[in-house]
Design a protein around this motif. Structure first.
Motif, PDB file in Angstrom:
ATOM      1  N   GLU A  53      -0.812  87.010  19.248  1.00 21.24           N
ATOM      2  CA  GLU A  53      -1.337  88.200  18.581  1.00 21.24           C
ATOM      3  C   GLU A  53      -1.823  89.231  19.594  1.00 21.24           C
ATOM      4  O   GLU A  53      -1.609  90.433  19.421  1.00 21.24           O
ATOM      5  N   GLN A  54      -2.483  88.774  20.643  1.00 22.52           N
ATOM      6  CA  GLN A  54      -2.983  89.691  21.662  1.00 22.52           C
ATOM      7  C   GLN A  54      -1.845  90.275  22.483  1.00 22.52           C
ATOM      8  O   GLN A  54      -1.855  91.468  22.812  1.00 22.52           O
ATOM      9  N   ARG A  55      -0.854  89.459  22.815  1.00 19.22           N
ATOM     10  CA  ARG A  55       0.308  89.970  23.552  1.00 19.22           C
ATOM     11  C   ARG A  55       1.044  91.014  22.729  1.00 19.22           C
ATOM     12  O   ARG A  55       1.474  92.045  23.251  1.00 19.22           O
ATOM     13  N   ARG A  56       1.195  90.761  21.428  1.00 19.55           N
ATOM     14  CA  ARG A  56       1.869  91.734  20.561  1.00 19.55           C
ATOM     15  C   ARG A  56       1.080  93.031  20.473  1.00 19.55           C
ATOM     16  O   ARG A  56       1.661  94.118  20.455  1.00 19.55           O
ATOM     17  N   ALA A  57      -0.232  92.938  20.410  1.00 12.98           N
ATOM     18  CA  ALA A  57      -1.062  94.140  20.350  1.00 12.98           C
ATOM     19  C   ALA A  57      -0.901  94.960  21.630  1.00 12.98           C
ATOM     20  O   ALA A  57      -0.746  96.182  21.584  1.00 12.98           O
ATOM     21  N   ILE A  58      -0.909  94.285  22.767  1.00  9.88           N
ATOM     22  CA  ILE A  58      -0.718  94.976  24.047  1.00  9.88           C
ATOM     23  C   ILE A  58       0.675  95.594  24.096  1.00  9.88           C
ATOM     24  O   ILE A  58       0.833  96.758  24.483  1.00  9.88           O
ATOM     25  N   ALA A  59       1.674  94.852  23.681  1.00 14.00           N
ATOM     26  CA  ALA A  59       3.048  95.367  23.677  1.00 14.00           C
ATOM     27  C   ALA A  59       3.176  96.584  22.770  1.00 14.00           C
ATOM     28  O   ALA A  59       3.864  97.556  23.106  1.00 14.00           O
ATOM     29  N   ALA A  63       4.341 100.157  24.016  1.00 12.08           N
ATOM     30  CA  ALA A  63       5.521 100.795  23.429  1.00 12.08           C
ATOM     31  C   ALA A  63       5.211 102.211  22.965  1.00 12.08           C
ATOM     32  O   ALA A  63       5.993 103.134  23.214  1.00 12.08           O
ATOM     33  N   SER A  64       4.078 102.380  22.330  1.00 12.32           N
ATOM     34  CA  SER A  64       3.753 103.716  21.826  1.00 12.32           C
ATOM     35  C   SER A  64       3.348 104.669  22.948  1.00 12.32           C
ATOM     36  O   SER A  64       3.502 105.878  22.831  1.00 12.32           O
ATOM     37  N   THR A  65       2.845 104.124  24.060  1.00 12.31           N
ATOM     38  CA  THR A  65       2.421 104.954  25.181  1.00 12.31           C
ATOM     39  C   THR A  65       3.575 105.286  26.105  1.00 12.31           C
ATOM     40  O   THR A  65       3.729 106.421  26.540  1.00 12.31           O
ATOM     41  N   MET A  66       4.392 104.293  26.402  1.00 11.22           N
ATOM     42  CA  MET A  66       5.437 104.468  27.399  1.00 11.22           C
ATOM     43  C   MET A  66       6.760 104.930  26.792  1.00 11.22           C
ATOM     44  O   MET A  66       7.597 105.480  27.505  1.00 11.22           O
TER      45      MET A  66
END
Length: 70
Positions: A53-59, A63-66
């Protein structure tokens, strides 16, 4: 280990801090990897060791930033 582009470290640190909190040890490890390339693997492994869940949140943040507009 996938590519870990050091020019993206500030964005990665920001994403990690949004999910785990400012000053979290993983965020500090990622930040340190900017100055010490030998820490890149440790930083990558620390992120990969997080719960899904934390990895998905970071991803999602990355994704939205990069890659805006996806």
């Amino acid at each position: 280990m996938r590519a870990f582009d050091s020019t993206n470290i500030p964005v990665i640190v920001n994403a990690v801090e949004q999910v785990l909190g400012v000053g979290h040890p993983i965020a500090r490890t990622v930040q340190a990897a900017a100055a010490d390339p030998d820490l890149v693997r440790e930083a990558w492994n620390a992120i990969e060791s997080l719960p899904v869940e934390q990895r998905r949140a970071i991803a999602g943040i990355l994704a939205s930033t990069m890659m805006p507009g996806l």
